[in-house]
Design a protein around this motif. Structure first.
Motif, mmCIF file in Angstrom:
data_model
loop_
_atom_site.group_PDB
_atom_site.id
_atom_site.type_symbol
_atom_site.label_atom_id
_atom_site.label_comp_id
_atom_site.label_asym_id
_atom_site.label_seq_id
_atom_site.Cartn_x
_atom_site.Cartn_y
_atom_site.Cartn_z
ATOM 1 N N LEU A 1 0.817 -1.212 0.000
ATOM 2 C CA LEU A 1 0.000 0.000 0.000
ATOM 3 C C LEU A 1 0.854 1.267 0.000
ATOM 4 C CD1 LEU A 1 -2.849 -0.982 2.475
ATOM 5 C CD2 LEU A 1 -3.007 -0.771 -0.011
ATOM 6 N N GLU A 2 1.928 1.257 0.759
ATOM 7 C CA GLU A 2 2.786 2.438 0.827
ATOM 8 C C GLU A 2 3.618 2.625 -0.435
ATOM 9 O OE1 GLU A 2 5.020 2.120 4.469
ATOM 10 O OE2 GLU A 2 3.346 2.904 5.643
ATOM 11 N N GLY A 3 3.912 1.549 -1.128
ATOM 12 C CA GLY A 3 4.780 1.642 -2.301
ATOM 13 C C GLY A 3 4.089 1.563 -3.639
ATOM 14 N N ASP B 1 -5.142 3.558 -6.522
ATOM 15 C CA ASP B 1 -5.546 4.923 -6.212
ATOM 16 C C ASP B 1 -5.016 5.293 -4.828
ATOM 17 O OD1 ASP B 1 -7.267 7.365 -6.530
ATOM 18 O OD2 ASP B 1 -8.241 6.462 -4.781
ATOM 19 N N PRO B 2 -4.310 6.427 -4.691
ATOM 20 C CA PRO B 2 -3.746 6.813 -3.390
ATOM 21 C C PRO B 2 -4.799 6.945 -2.294
ATOM 22 C CG PRO B 2 -2.836 8.184 -5.136
ATOM 23 C CD PRO B 2 -3.920 7.356 -5.750
ATOM 24 N N ASP B 3 -5.982 7.428 -2.619
ATOM 25 C CA ASP B 3 -7.035 7.546 -1.615
ATOM 26 C C ASP B 3 -7.482 6.170 -1.123
ATOM 27 O OD1 ASP B 3 -7.019 10.332 -1.744
ATOM 28 O OD2 ASP B 3 -8.563 10.384 -3.305
ATOM 29 N N ALA B 4 -7.522 5.205 -2.032
ATOM 30 C CA ALA B 4 -7.895 3.844 -1.647
ATOM 31 C C ALA B 4 -6.811 3.245 -0.743
ATOM 32 C CB ALA B 4 -8.103 2.970 -2.883
ATOM 33 N N ALA B 5 -5.545 3.532 -1.047
ATOM 34 C CA ALA B 5 -4.449 3.027 -0.224
ATOM 35 C C ALA B 5 -4.537 3.596 1.191
ATOM 36 C CB ALA B 5 -3.101 3.373 -0.853
ATOM 37 N N VAL B 6 -4.793 4.891 1.294
ATOM 38 C CA VAL B 6 -4.921 5.520 2.612
ATOM 39 C C VAL B 6 -6.107 4.931 3.374
ATOM 40 C CG1 VAL B 6 -5.491 7.693 3.784
ATOM 41 C CG2 VAL B 6 -3.765 7.659 1.977
ATOM 42 N N VAL C 1 9.911 -1.918 7.844
ATOM 43 C CA VAL C 1 9.179 -2.954 8.582
ATOM 44 C C VAL C 1 9.215 -2.664 10.082
ATOM 45 C CG1 VAL C 1 9.132 -5.411 9.195
ATOM 46 C CG2 VAL C 1 9.497 -4.718 6.813
ATOM 47 N N ARG C 2 10.394 -2.306 10.584
ATOM 48 C CA ARG C 2 10.518 -2.000 12.010
ATOM 49 C C ARG C 2 9.704 -0.768 12.409
ATOM 50 N NH1 ARG C 2 15.917 -3.503 10.901
ATOM 51 N NH2 ARG C 2 16.465 -1.298 10.665
ATOM 52 N N SER C 3 9.405 0.101 11.448
ATOM 53 C CA SER C 3 8.652 1.324 11.755
ATOM 54 C C SER C 3 7.132 1.122 11.716
ATOM 55 C CB SER C 3 9.041 2.443 10.796
ATOM 56 O OG SER C 3 8.491 2.226 9.510
ATOM 57 N N ILE C 4 6.676 -0.027 11.288
ATOM 58 C CA ILE C 4 5.226 -0.263 11.204
ATOM 59 C C ILE C 4 4.541 -0.073 12.557
ATOM 60 C CG2 ILE C 4 3.433 -2.005 10.745
ATOM 61 C CD1 ILE C 4 5.216 -2.950 8.376
ATOM 62 N N PRO C 5 5.036 -0.643 13.640
ATOM 63 C CA PRO C 5 4.350 -0.433 14.926
ATOM 64 C C PRO C 5 4.236 1.044 15.312
ATOM 65 C CG PRO C 5 5.864 -2.268 15.118
ATOM 66 C CD PRO C 5 6.134 -1.609 13.783
ATOM 67 N N SER C 6 5.288 1.816 15.088
ATOM 68 C CA SER C 6 5.203 3.241 15.445
ATOM 69 C C SER C 6 4.287 3.985 14.496
ATOM 70 C CB SER C 6 6.589 3.876 15.488
ATOM 71 O OG SER C 6 7.194 3.863 14.213
ATOM 72 N N GLY C 7 4.249 3.578 13.235
ATOM 73 C CA GLY C 7 3.369 4.222 12.264
ATOM 74 C C GLY C 7 1.898 4.064 12.602
ATOM 75 N N PHE C 8 1.578 2.972 13.234
ATOM 76 C CA PHE C 8 0.192 2.721 13.654
ATOM 77 C C PHE C 8 -0.010 3.026 15.140
ATOM 78 C CE2 PHE C 8 0.259 0.185 9.751
ATOM 79 C CZ PHE C 8 -0.962 0.541 9.197
#
Length: 95
Positions: free
Chosen positions: A9-11, A18-23, A63-70
């Motif tokens: 989704l991020e890449g 569609d970027p809106d669908a990804a978000v 990958v390591r940043s996924i927990p902080s991103g959420f």
């Protein structure tokens, strides 16, 4: 599975997704993660560091940043002021 989903989704190029669908999908995933049992969520957060070992350094960092991103650590600490203070200190030191 979550790593692959988030990385896609991020890449994804705008021609593919569609970027809106990804978000929207990332927001849905965030909501679903928020609904997980807290003990399982702790295991999931810890698993991202293990999964990161399977990737090149640039992808591993993502990958390591996924927990902080959420904000998954914040979910675990939300009812514990001491844990939240420690998390805030760690984040402040990283900045």
């Amino acid at each position: 599975m979550i790593t692959n989903f988030v990385m896609f989704l991020e890449g994804a190029d705008e021609e593919i997704l569609d970027p809106d669908a990804a978000v929207e999908m990332l927001e849905t995933l965030g909501y679903d993660l928020d609904q997980l049992d807290r003990a399982f969520l702790r295991e999931l957060i810890d698993a991202f560091a293990v999964v990161a070992l399977e990737h090149d350094e640039e992808t591993a960092k993502s990958v390591r940043s996924i927990p902080s991103g959420f904000y998954l650590e914040e979910l675990l600490a939300e009812d514990d002021p001491v844990a939240m203070a420690k998390l805030d200190a760690i984040r402040a030191a990283a900045d």
